[in-house]
Design an enzyme around this catalytic site. Sequence first.
Site, PDB file in Angstrom:
ATOM      1  N   HIS A 279       0.859  -1.193   0.000  1.00 27.76           N
ATOM      2  CA  HIS A 279       0.000   0.000   0.000  1.00 27.76           C
ATOM      3  C   HIS A 279       0.884   1.228   0.000  1.00 27.76           C
ATOM      4  CE1 HIS A 279      -3.903   1.986   1.697  1.00 27.76           C
ATOM      5  NE2 HIS A 279      -3.182   2.867   1.005  1.00 27.76           N
TER       6      HIS A 279
ATOM      7  N   HIS B 179      -9.427   0.507  -1.647  1.00 27.91           N
ATOM      8  CA  HIS B 179      -9.439   1.240  -0.382  1.00 27.91           C
ATOM      9  C   HIS B 179     -10.842   1.157   0.212  1.00 27.91           C
ATOM     10  CE1 HIS B 179      -5.695   2.759  -1.870  1.00 27.91           C
ATOM     11  NE2 HIS B 179      -5.578   3.726  -0.961  1.00 27.91           N
TER      12      HIS B 179
ATOM     13  N   GLU C 155     -11.369   3.174   5.736  1.00 27.79           N
ATOM     14  CA  GLU C 155     -10.455   4.179   6.274  1.00 27.79           C
ATOM     15  C   GLU C 155     -11.321   5.285   6.885  1.00 27.79           C
ATOM     16  OE1 GLU C 155      -6.844   7.164   4.850  1.00 27.79           O
ATOM     17  OE2 GLU C 155      -8.243   6.396   3.361  1.00 27.79           O
TER      18      GLU C 155
ATOM     19  N   ASP D 167       1.713   4.178   2.620  1.00 26.50           N
ATOM     20  CA  ASP D 167       0.636   4.945   1.998  1.00 26.50           C
ATOM     21  C   ASP D 167       1.177   6.069   1.117  1.00 26.50           C
ATOM     22  OD1 ASP D 167      -1.924   5.725   1.317  1.00 26.50           O
ATOM     23  OD2 ASP D 167      -2.511   6.357   3.323  1.00 26.50           O
ATOM     24  N   ASP D 168       1.322   7.261   1.649  1.00 23.58           N
ATOM     25  CA  ASP D 168       1.834   8.434   0.921  1.00 23.58           C
ATOM     26  C   ASP D 168       2.967   9.036   1.750  1.00 23.58           C
ATOM     27  OD1 ASP D 168      -0.262   8.808  -1.360  1.00 23.58           O
ATOM     28  OD2 ASP D 168      -1.459   8.527   0.450  1.00 23.58           O
TER      29      ASP D 168
ATOM     30  N   HIS E  99       1.399   4.734  -2.759  1.00 22.72           N
ATOM     31  CA  HIS E  99       1.009   5.424  -3.984  1.00 22.72           C
ATOM     32  C   HIS E  99       2.233   6.082  -4.610  1.00 22.72           C
ATOM     33  CE1 HIS E  99      -3.386   5.210  -3.100  1.00 22.72           C
ATOM     34  NE2 HIS E  99      -2.939   5.152  -1.845  1.00 22.72           N
TER      35      HIS E  99
END
Length: 336
Positions: A15, A195, A198, A276-277, A17
């Site tokens: 996971h 996703h 969340e 994630d980011d 991006h």
Amino acid sequence: MTKRDTRTLPKAELHVHAEGTLEPEMVFALAAKNGVALPYADIDDLRSRYSFSNLQEFLDLYYACTAVLVTRDDFRDLAAAYLERAAHDGVRHVELFFDPQAHTARGVAIDDVLDGLLDAFRQAEADHGITGGLILCVMRHLPADDAMATLESVAHRAGDLLAIGMDSSEVGFPAAPFGAVYARAQELGLHAVAHAGEEGDPSYVWSALDDLRVQRVDHGIRSLEDPALVERLVADGITLTVCPLSNVRLAVTPDLADHPLPRMLELGVLATVNSDDPAYFGGYIDDNFRAVRTSLGLDDAALASLARNSITGAFASADRKAELLAGVDAWLDAPQ
């Protein structure tokens, strides 16, 4: 007791991006290269805006920064920088999300996006032995017809993709309208992830499982609010790609010490740890592993379990999984 080095723990990242690894320095470098005007005075000004009270505030900044990504080489350089860092963090397999609609809407050719990212993967395999591939994410806040058109535009290149995914704003954008898109992706031989859970309540996870027939759920931490859903996840062996530092930065959980990750492991959920980011949330994968060790009191055996879950949940070959799992065992068995 001496703790083992988490950077030497073999792991998969499931996971992350591509666009979320765009560091402020690269934002400004690419803006200058491509003649893109930015609404930020300098790097420090941009970085000062990395404070979010919810997912939408983050997404607004995230998509604004993607405007600097224009050429095949830009996407190669973006992914190469992430993969280099991932290798130093012990990542041996990466399944990288990318958002083609964020780029094609600006006139960027989808082949340039794909080819640049694939260039970086080929180099990372040669340099670091990293395996993996790409997950094409469709944006749930855009119409399903647009998602289908995006998928069809690369149908002839399905062999260059691992899976289809879905991201962007969750609440108010149900998964069900994308059922046909996911069915088409699966016809093309792609795996399926999405996703869910969340921002959204457990019903969003149920929908991802039933309407999209996903094999993994990205985030999914709100699943614990529904005991029947937890039973389903455990019984079906559904991996959750959890992102602890992201959850805190986006106010999904108030504090890392309150994160439900230990409870997930206790219940037998196949939870993993991911970044994630990371450029926006201040933590790449090893930062996340070290943070959950410190804040949640996870011992080396628990960290090894998280790494095993990431490997078994990956879309890698059985031989590759066996190789990586043996590395996890060796890490845990090695004298401290």
